[in-house]
Design an enzyme around this catalytic site. Sequence first.
Site, short mmCIF file in Angstrom:
data_model
loop_
_atom_site.label_atom_id
_atom_site.label_comp_id
_atom_site.label_asym_id
_atom_site.label_seq_id
_atom_site.Cartn_x
_atom_site.Cartn_y
_atom_site.Cartn_z
N SER A 57 0.80 -1.22 0.00
CA SER A 57 0.00 0.00 0.00
C SER A 57 0.84 1.27 0.00
CB SER A 57 -0.93 0.01 1.21
OG SER A 57 -0.19 -0.04 2.40
N HIS A 96 1.66 3.62 7.28
CA HIS A 96 1.06 4.55 6.33
C HIS A 96 1.47 5.98 6.64
CE1 HIS A 96 -2.47 1.89 4.70
NE2 HIS A 96 -1.31 1.57 4.19
N ASP A 123 -7.58 5.98 5.49
CA ASP A 123 -7.59 4.72 6.23
C ASP A 123 -8.80 4.51 7.13
OD1 ASP A 123 -5.28 3.99 5.08
OD2 ASP A 123 -3.98 4.50 6.76
#
Lengths: 180, 167
Positions: A57, A96, A123
Site C-alpha cells: 500500500s 502509512h 484509512d
Amino acid sequence: MGFIGEQVESIRSMQVRQVLTQIISLGMIVTSALIIWKGLMLVTGSESPVVVVLSGSMEPGFKRGDILFLHMSKDPIRTGEIVVFNIDGREIPIVHRVIKVHERQESAEVDILTKGDKNFEDDRLLYAQGQQWLQQHHIMGRAAGYLPYVGWVTIVMTEQPIIKYILIGVLGLLVITSKE
Amino acid sequence: MHSFGHRANAVATFAVTILAAMCFAASFSDSFNSPTPTASVKILNINWFQKEANANDEVSMTLNISADLSSLFTWNTKQVFVFVAAEYETPQNALNQVSLWDGIIPSKEHAKFLIHTTNKYRFIDQGSNLKGKDFNLTMHWHIMPKTGKMFADKIVMTGYRLPEQYR
C-alpha cells in the site's frame, strides 16, 4: 558426505569440557542478539525498532519485504510523516503516511488521519468500526530509515516455518561442532 | 582449517560487510546535498464553502501549484513525495494540518512541474472556524531513498485567507 561426516566425527570426539564451552558460546550468541534488540528499543524509544513492510500500500516507495527503522521521539506527529500504528483488535501493525493532524490547544491531544500512498481512500475503513481518528497511543513509531529486500528473510520464515526450523537446526549444529 | 564451510562463511561475511558499508556510504553521501527548491501556490477559486450537516466547515478550492524540486534528487533518491497542506490555528486546536494535494515524483526530470487542480482531499475543519480564517499553505516533501535515512523539509507560504461568508 564429506562435510556431514566431518561434523559427525567432531561430535564424537568431543570432551565434556569442550561441550560446556560450546554451550556457553551458544548462550553468548543468543544473549548478545537479545542485548542488541533491547538496546535498539532504548535508543529509538520504540517498542519495535525495526518493522518489515508486509503490504504494497506504500508502493512504489516501500515494497513488500523492505525494512523500516523506526524512531519514537517526543516530537509531535506532523503530516507527511510515515508512521506505524496499531488498531485495536488488529494483530498486524500498519505503515502509512499521515495526511491530517488536529492538535488541541491545552492538552496537546492529537487527532491523526493516515493513508497509504498507493491507496485511493484514506484509512478510515481500516480503523476500528466508528473510529474517525488515530490518537497518540496508537502510534508505535515513525519511519526514519529504510533498507530494501532484507525483510524477505522474515517473511519467508513466517510463511514457511519448515525453513525456519531447518535454518535454526543447521546453525545450531554448526555452532556446537565448530572448534574455535 | 580451510574447509568448505569456513570458506563459504568467510565469503558470506565479507559480502554482507561490503554491502552494509556501501549502503551506509550511499546514505551518508545524501547529507552533502544542500538543495534549493522553490515553490508557489495560488488559490485560483473558492468553488464552494459551507457548513456540513455535522456542523464542520468544509471548503473546496482550485489550486495552481508550481515547484522546482529537482535539486532534491541525488543518486540515492528513489522518489520524492510532495504534498501541500493547509495549516491554521483555531480556538480549540493549536495546530490543524490538512493535506490538500499530494503527488509522487519518480525522477529528476519530473521534478519541475505546474499543476492546476482542485483539492484532492477534503478540506474539513474540526468545528466551524473557517469563515475569514487566515491560513498558511505549506509545501512539504519527503525524500525516499534507495537505501538509508529519509529526509523531509518544507516551504511555508503565508497570507492566504478564506472568505467571510459561505458560498
